[in-house]
Design a protein around this motif. Structure first.
Motif, PDB file in Angstrom:
ATOM      1  N   ILE A   1       8.606   9.824  -1.370  1.00  0.00           N
ATOM      2  CA  ILE A   1       7.757   9.977  -0.181  1.00  0.00           C
ATOM      3  C   ILE A   1       6.754  11.101  -0.436  1.00  0.00           C
ATOM      4  O   ILE A   1       7.120  12.179  -0.916  1.00  0.00           O
ATOM      5  N   VAL A   2       5.506  10.857  -0.109  1.00  0.00           N
ATOM      6  CA  VAL A   2       4.446  11.832  -0.397  1.00  0.00           C
ATOM      7  C   VAL A   2       4.509  13.011   0.573  1.00  0.00           C
ATOM      8  O   VAL A   2       4.400  14.171   0.168  1.00  0.00           O
ATOM      9  N   GLU A   3       4.686  12.757   1.853  1.00  0.00           N
ATOM     10  CA  GLU A   3       4.609  13.810   2.861  1.00  0.00           C
ATOM     11  C   GLU A   3       5.877  14.663   2.855  1.00  0.00           C
ATOM     12  O   GLU A   3       6.977  14.167   3.132  1.00  0.00           O
TER      13      GLU A   3
ATOM     14  N   PHE B   1       4.798   7.311   6.799  1.00  0.00           N
ATOM     15  CA  PHE B   1       4.658   8.060   5.549  1.00  0.00           C
ATOM     16  C   PHE B   1       4.101   7.172   4.440  1.00  0.00           C
ATOM     17  O   PHE B   1       4.047   5.936   4.558  1.00  0.00           O
ATOM     18  N   THR B   2       3.691   7.836   3.366  1.00  0.00           N
ATOM     19  CA  THR B   2       3.190   7.153   2.168  1.00  0.00           C
ATOM     20  C   THR B   2       4.301   7.135   1.129  1.00  0.00           C
ATOM     21  O   THR B   2       4.921   8.172   0.860  1.00  0.00           O
ATOM     22  N   TYR B   3       4.545   5.965   0.538  1.00  0.00           N
ATOM     23  CA  TYR B   3       5.632   5.832  -0.428  1.00  0.00           C
ATOM     24  C   TYR B   3       5.081   5.448  -1.797  1.00  0.00           C
ATOM     25  O   TYR B   3       4.355   4.456  -1.936  1.00  0.00           O
ATOM     26  N   ASN B   4       5.414   6.258  -2.822  1.00  0.00           N
ATOM     27  CA  ASN B   4       5.048   5.946  -4.199  1.00  0.00           C
ATOM     28  C   ASN B   4       6.129   5.046  -4.794  1.00  0.00           C
ATOM     29  O   ASN B   4       7.248   5.513  -5.046  1.00  0.00           O
ATOM     30  N   VAL B   5       5.807   3.771  -4.989  1.00  0.00           N
ATOM     31  CA  VAL B   5       6.801   2.825  -5.498  1.00  0.00           C
ATOM     32  C   VAL B   5       7.241   3.245  -6.898  1.00  0.00           C
ATOM     33  O   VAL B   5       6.421   3.384  -7.807  1.00  0.00           O
TER      34      VAL B   5
ATOM     35  N   GLN C   1       1.017   2.669  -4.045  1.00  0.00           N
ATOM     36  CA  GLN C   1       1.459   3.306  -2.806  1.00  0.00           C
ATOM     37  C   GLN C   1       1.540   2.298  -1.666  1.00  0.00           C
ATOM     38  O   GLN C   1       0.754   1.358  -1.595  1.00  0.00           O
ATOM     39  N   LYS C   2       2.496   2.560  -0.765  1.00  0.00           N
ATOM     40  CA  LYS C   2       2.646   1.742   0.429  1.00  0.00           C
ATOM     41  C   LYS C   2       2.772   2.661   1.638  1.00  0.00           C
ATOM     42  O   LYS C   2       3.356   3.749   1.543  1.00  0.00           O
TER      43      LYS C   2
END
Length: 624
Positions: free
Chosen positions: A341-343, A365-369, A376-377
């Motif tokens: 998770i980015v945040e 939130f932003t997720y780096n797969v 990102q998702k």
């Protein structure tokens, strides 16, 4: 008399089936040939359940002298001890000599204990069973026998009802169903359990759980959870676990556990019923949690998370694995997934939830797969932590809103009003989940002894909301939603969840040009769910009845009002006053009020129907 012998490898026991023997064949008058010393503790032996029969080898085992017989044996033969004591077995009881000689001689020569089972049949039906252990000690051969039924003096049981009860107690010897008791830390297992796990008894079996210890690695956390729950004050628990027997066979075992506690809450004893259900189709073997998960099985963007804070006992729907792009067979849940998770503030909030510092979390939130910043998702997550008994549990929803967030930004830039609508969708989805939670709490109290009803209702509601959630995320118009498409999808879900199981057909006739706002369609779908489940519950008490139908018609009355008619071809209602006061109808009334509609019950020639009128448009509840 007819005899059939067979060695049971699984139990390491010789089984002797005896057909059509009469009590008069047990013993004959024979001359006393030997004076025998008095049997020690004879009065004690008369009062114990197990028969102790004592024989002395004669002429190096060519025959055996009867030193004494157990009380039950004397009672069955209608004889006294002095009638048989000092007689040769071959003369006093030719029948038992024929049955027992080889085994008595074998134990006399080898000094090794032998186990046997005698099954007496009358007219091809089992009437009595006796378990026998033969031991050599102090120059004598002891035959210890336990009888399933010792209440009758003859082989034949005059009371047919008692006889059927006794035979029912023997069924475990021939079936894949067993039971056990646990008292003072020790287990007592019936033969059916050994049939399930494919092995004979062992002297150490009373010290550990011989079924749970065979659980496959994937189900070990479940067995640990079950034991912990049953030790913490729960009186009943049921589930299905998978075991692998010592010969490598994979089996599905249905378990029902019951615990008894004293006034202080201390565990006194436990009783369990277990059944091998492997022969059923695996598609039909389900735990209660599987019914919830199945409501989300076709959704790739919305995931149901059950126990997400527990890295050993988690259950996630397919959408979770699709979102993080992992193989569910290889994935192992851990806190590491949070690090993608980015945040940072979202990570900290999730960790606080894990540690119990907070009980609820709702974040975007932003997720780096797989940690890849180029993949990102954007995700929305709702997690809730709650206590049940002495256990902490969690549940949540995870949604992939990447495409929708892009559309949101475009809509926000193009039209401020669309921004309001998007907020409203999220607000209503959250409210709907809270409504579902309220329904669940109500039904847990109303149907505490009928879990199948709760599961059916929750599964139907979850399926409808999953349809609504996914469709609204794939549109940019939240004011003009075509109702017919939703009803067709809802019918498809009902056929899959209920129709195939209960043999019910679902038919719908909906105006093709009837479009509704999100404010109207959400409670309307839930009303239809409740009416449908009410019909399933009350209209068709005879499950074998053919041609069962539930029909919906939805048409516009004018440009501002529409009408829903839902009717079944069931048994009808004897007391409309009573039916309108049940929990299902109370839920329907509340939803109708939310819809600003009006509902009434009517009965037609075959079955029951409801008529609901409702407005096509409703004003927004959220302002920009």
């Amino acid at each position: 008399m007819r005899i059939h012998k067979e060695y049971r490898r699984l139990e390491n026991i010789e089984e002797v089936n005896i057909y059509d023997v009469h009590e008069k064949e047990f013993y004959r008058d024979a001359p006393k040939e030997f004076d025998m010393e008095k049997i020690p503790f004879q009065n004690v032996m008369k009062n114990i359940k197990t028969d102790v029969n004592i024989f002395l080898p004669y002429k190096d085992g060519k025959d055996f002298i009867i030193h004494g017989l157990g009380n039950n044996a004397l009672k069955r033969g209608n004889i006294a001890q002095e009638d048989v004591e000092g007689r040769l077995l071959s003369k006093s009881s030719p029948m038992f000599f024929q049955l027992l000689y080889e085994s008595l001689f074998e134990v006399y020569k080898t000094r090794e204990t032998k186990n046997m089972r005698f099954l007496y049949h009358h007219k091809e039906k089992l009437a009595r069973l006796t378990n026998v252990k033969i031991i050599y000690e102090m120059g004598r051969v002891f035959l210890l026998s336990d009888h399933i039924d010792t209440s009758e003096s003859s082989l034949y049981i005059s009371d047919e009802e008692k006889r059927e009860e006794d035979k029912a107690n023997l069924i475990e010897y021939f079936a894949q169903t067993g039971s056990y008791y646990k008292i003072n830390g020790k287990y007592s297992w019936t033969q059916g359990i050994y049939n399930i796990i494919n092995r004979p008894r062992d002297e150490y079996d009373e010290y550990y759980n011989i079924v749970f210890d065979l659980a496959i690695p994937e189900d070990k956390p479940l067995t640990e959870k079950i034991i912990k729950i049953m030790d913490s004050g729960t009186s009943h628990y049921e589930s299905i676990i998978r075991i692998r027997t010592n010969d490598g066979t994979l089996k599905y075992v249905e378990i029902n556990l019951y615990s008894k506690f004293d006034e202080k809450g201390n565990l006194i004893s436990r009783y369990g019923l277990m059944k091998d259900v492997t022969t059923y189709s695996h598609d039909k073997i389900r735990r209660p949690v599987d019914f919830l998960l199945s409501g989300f099985k076709n959704s790739k963007k919305l995931a149901l998370l059950i126990e997400p804070l527990n890295t050993k006992q988690y259950e996630f729907s397919q959408g979770f694995y699709h979102l993080i792009e992992e193989d569910p067979e290889e994935y192992r849940h851990s806190k590491a997934v949070v690090q993608n998770i980015v945040e940072e503030d979202v990570i900290n909030n999730i960790l606080q939830l894990v540690d119990g510092q907070i009980n609820e979390l709702e974040e975007t939130f932003t997720y780096n797969v797989k940690g890849n910043e180029n993949n990102q998702k954007i995700c929305e997550i709702y997690l809730e932590r709650f206590e049940f008994g002495s256990e902490s549990h969690s549940i949540g929803f995870l949604t992939d809103v990447t495409e929708e967030r892009t559309k949101q930004l475009e809509l926000m830039e193009a039209n401020e009003h669309q921004k309001v609508l998007i907020k409203e969708v999220h607000h209503r989805v959250k409210n709907n989940l809270q409504v579902l939670n309220s329904f669940l709490n109500l039904e847990k109290r109303a149907y505490r002894d009928k879990p199948t009803i709760i599961i059916d209702h929750m599964q139907s509601r979850l399926s409808s909301l999953a349809i609504l959630h996914e469709k609204t995320y794939n549109t940019t118009d939240f004011k003009n939603i075509n109702l017919k498409e939703y009803i067709e999808d809802q019918d498809g879900q009902l056929r899959s969840l209920i129709g195939l199981r209960d043999g019910i057909e679902f038919e719908s006739d909906v105006d093709g040009d009837l479009v509704l706002t999100i404010e109207v369609i959400t409670p309307l779908l839930l009303v239809i769910d409740e009416l449908t489940m009410n019909a399933i519950k009350h209209a068709f008490p005879d499950k074998s009845k053919p041609n069962k139908k539930i029909i919906k018609k939805i048409h516009k009355i004018d440009n501002e009002t529409a009408e829903l008619i839902l009717q079944d071809n069931g048994v009808g209602i004897d007391d409309p006053e009573k039916i309108t006061k049940n929990l299902g109808c109370e839920i329907i009334k509340n939803l109708t009020k939310q819809l600003d509609g009006h509902i009434e019950l009517f009965q037609h020639e075959n079955g029951t129907g409801y008529r609901l009128t409702f407005p096509i448009y409703m004003s927004h509840t959220i302002e920009g």
